[in-house]
Design a protein around this motif. Structure first.
Motif, PDB file in Angstrom:
ATOM      1  N   THR A  12       0.838  -1.187   0.000  1.00 47.40           N
ATOM      2  CA  THR A  12       0.000   0.000   0.000  1.00 47.40           C
ATOM      3  C   THR A  12       0.881   1.248   0.000  1.00 47.40           C
ATOM      4  O   THR A  12       2.057   1.170  -0.341  1.00 47.40           O
ATOM      5  N   ASP A  13       0.316   2.403   0.353  1.00 46.75           N
ATOM      6  CA  ASP A  13       1.119   3.621   0.309  1.00 46.75           C
ATOM      7  C   ASP A  13       1.630   4.042   1.681  1.00 46.75           C
ATOM      8  O   ASP A  13       2.094   5.159   1.863  1.00 46.75           O
ATOM      9  N   VAL A  14       1.539   3.151   2.670  1.00 50.68           N
ATOM     10  CA  VAL A  14       2.195   3.391   3.959  1.00 50.68           C
ATOM     11  C   VAL A  14       3.064   2.173   4.255  1.00 50.68           C
ATOM     12  O   VAL A  14       2.822   1.096   3.722  1.00 50.68           O
ATOM     13  N   ASP A  15       4.084   2.349   5.104  1.00 49.67           N
ATOM     14  CA  ASP A  15       5.022   1.235   5.292  1.00 49.67           C
ATOM     15  C   ASP A  15       4.642   0.325   6.450  1.00 49.67           C
ATOM     16  O   ASP A  15       5.415  -0.532   6.857  1.00 49.67           O
ATOM     17  N   GLY A  16       3.434   0.497   6.985  1.00 48.11           N
ATOM     18  CA  GLY A  16       2.995  -0.394   8.049  1.00 48.11           C
ATOM     19  C   GLY A  16       1.925   0.275   8.898  1.00 48.11           C
ATOM     20  O   GLY A  16       1.411   1.338   8.551  1.00 48.11           O
ATOM     21  N   VAL A  17       1.610  -0.371  10.010  1.00 48.09           N
ATOM     22  CA  VAL A  17       0.618   0.162  10.938  1.00 48.09           C
ATOM     23  C   VAL A  17       1.383   0.846  12.065  1.00 48.09           C
ATOM     24  O   VAL A  17       2.339   0.290  12.597  1.00 48.09           O
ATOM     25  N   TYR A  18       0.994   2.044  12.401  1.00 46.61           N
ATOM     26  CA  TYR A  18       1.711   2.845  13.401  1.00 46.61           C
ATOM     27  C   TYR A  18       0.964   2.912  14.730  1.00 46.61           C
ATOM     28  O   TYR A  18      -0.241   2.663  14.787  1.00 46.61           O
ATOM     29  N   THR A  19       1.713   3.301  15.772  1.00 46.79           N
ATOM     30  CA  THR A  19       1.113   3.457  17.100  1.00 46.79           C
ATOM     31  C   THR A  19       0.019   4.517  17.092  1.00 46.79           C
ATOM     32  O   THR A  19      -0.893   4.470  17.903  1.00 46.79           O
ATOM     33  N   THR A  20       0.127   5.482  16.176  1.00 45.08           N
ATOM     34  CA  THR A  20      -0.973   6.392  15.885  1.00 45.08           C
ATOM     35  C   THR A  20      -0.634   7.071  14.565  1.00 45.08           C
ATOM     36  O   THR A  20       0.379   6.755  13.949  1.00 45.08           O
ATOM     37  N   ASP A  21      -1.466   8.004  14.120  1.00 45.67           N
ATOM     38  CA  ASP A  21      -1.217   8.684  12.851  1.00 45.67           C
ATOM     39  C   ASP A  21       0.056   9.536  12.934  1.00 45.67           C
ATOM     40  O   ASP A  21       0.100  10.504  13.697  1.00 45.67           O
ATOM     41  N   PRO A  22       1.096   9.202  12.171  1.00 50.13           N
ATOM     42  CA  PRO A  22       2.366   9.946  12.251  1.00 50.13           C
ATOM     43  C   PRO A  22       2.231  11.407  11.822  1.00 50.13           C
ATOM     44  O   PRO A  22       3.091  12.213  12.147  1.00 50.13           O
ATOM     45  N   ARG A  23       1.148  11.755  11.160  1.00 49.22           N
ATOM     46  CA  ARG A  23       0.968  13.168  10.806  1.00 49.22           C
ATOM     47  C   ARG A  23       0.632  13.977  12.052  1.00 49.22           C
ATOM     48  O   ARG A  23       0.852  15.175  12.118  1.00 49.22           O
TER      49      ARG A  23
END
Ligand code: ASP
Ligand code: MG
Length: 411
Positions: free
Chosen positions: A173-184
């Motif tokens: 997909t267009d992100v490199d994984g699932v994050y602890t929260t939205d990095p933005r």
């Protein structure tokens, strides 16, 4: 030798260069000795374009014909990917849902998968082909084309992996994984190496829009190891698996948020059996999904208040329905400017004090909690929408999610 299903979403097949990137990814996996099935979405923007064409004809369309139109985007990308693989010297075959017998029920536009016939795919794999299957679409018993609902190609990929007993389903997909929260919102958010299916379900339905929720449900049901990866960058991504004891060591795995809900309060309703059922029944009859519900104690009086949340898009309709229904309420109040912020983690099953830590952290920032709901692995609060980012940052800090797992507090 493993059998791997690779799924590429709309942006990952969005241009001819990206189609070529998909082809080389598939060929690389095959060169490593694996059998490879590729599932693709339509090129980015294409499905929206097809929906708009249909709505240009009529907004009151027949759903059977809607599926004929919107499934077409995937046909193009399967052919392009297969051709790109062949142009690079590989062997490939593309298939549409009807060709491999990707069987669904007849609920057009949101069909449920029944069964997938694997014979043809297995035969091609054995012959050294990379098999490219159209995501999102299937066929019903009557031979009609169906689609699985928007974002459905994730579900196609996981279903194929389950049916073929694949060793892995890699979702590019267009992100490199699932994050602890939205990095933005929290730049120091960390990528999770693993996440349990249950946690991912909470993350997905709470607004971390990485995978279609149904695909995660399916992965859990058939224990399909799913990996989420970036299609244009190298990396290990995030692995979705069954829960393991390691995961329980951390208190909270992630903070999710959702600004798509609105709050409705029905004040001064008679405090007697059946009232909540009838009020919430009006929502069900109008096909409005109710999420959080709170009913207050009636102290001394013979009336009570009921507060619940509905999708923001259904907010005005929900108010209208309640106004028309004779609920016997004194007053109707609502607020669409709310957000739901949640702390999620299987560690909550074995640790106490998560709620207290969460509420204290919010209080320190002066953020008022309007509603609370909990499940075994999740605590959600409703707050004023304008404090969403602050709340997410505060909770990310409070649970030390920026730290290495081994260095975090365990409560
Ligand atoms: N192309 C479909 C959509 O845009 C399915 C998908 O991309 O998953 O919804
Ligand atoms: Mg998607």
């Amino acid at each position: 030798m493993a059998l791997i299903v690779q799924k590429f979403g709309g942006t990952s097949v969005g241009t001819i260069d990206r189609i070529k990137n998909v082809a080389s990814r598939a060929l690389a996996a095959q060169r490593e000795g694996h059998q490879v099935v590729v599932t693709v979405s339509a090129m980015a923007g294409e499905t929206n374009r097809l929906v708009a064409l249909m709505e240009g004809v009529t907004t009151n369309y027949n759903r059977r014909e809607y599926d004929v139109v919107v499934s077409a985007g995937e046909q193009v990308s399967t052919g392009l990917v297969a051709a790109a693989i062949e142009a690079m010297g590989g062997k490939a075959r593309s298939y549409q849902g009807w060709q491999i017998r990707f069987m669904t029920d007849s609920t057009f536009a949101k069909a449920r998968i029944r069964e997938i016939e694997g014979t043809r795919i297995r035969r091609d794999l054995a012959a050294g082909c990379i098999v490219v299957v159209a995501g999102f679409q299937g066929i019903d018993d009557g031979g009609n084309i169906t689609t699985l609902g928007r974002g459905g190609s994730d579900t196609s990929a996981v279903a194929l992996a389950a049916a073929l007993k694949a060793n892995r389903c890699d979702i590019y997909t267009d992100v490199d994984g699932v994050y602890t929260t939205d990095p933005r919102i929290v730049p120091k958010a960390r990528k999770l190496e693993t996440i349990s299916y249950d946690e991912m379900l909470e993350m997905a339905s709470l607004g971390a829009k990485v995978l279609q929720t149904r695909s995660v449900e399916l992965a859990k049901k058939y224990s399909v190891p799913v990996r989420v990866l970036h299609s244009m960058e190298e990396g290990t991504g995030t692995m979705l698996t069954n829960e393991n004891p390691e995961m329980e060591k951390v208190l909270v795995s992630g903070i999710a948020f959702n600004k798509d809900e609105a709050k409705i309060t029905v004040l001064g309703i008679p405090d007697r059996p059946g009232v909540a059922a009838s009020i919430l029944g009006t929502m069900a009859d109008a096909n409005i999904n109710v999420d959080m519900i709170i009913q207050n104690m009636a102290h001394g009086s013979d009336t009570t208040d009921l507060t619940f949340t509905v999708p923001k898009g259904d907010y005005s309709q929900a108010l209208a329905v309640l106004r028309d229904a004779k609920t016997g309420a004194r007053e109707l109040a609502g607020n669409p400017e709310i957000a739901k912020v949640s702390a999620i983690g299987v560690g909550m099953r074995s640790h106490s004090g998560v709620a207290q830590r969460m509420f204290k952290a919010l209080a320190r920032e002066g953020i008022n909690i309007q509603m609370i709901s909990t499940s075994e692995i999740k605590i959600s609060v409703i707050i004023d929408e304008k404090y969403t980012e602050l709340a997410v940052r505060t909770l990310h800090d409070a649970f030390e999610l920026h730290k290495d797992i081994g260095d975090r507090i365990t409560g």
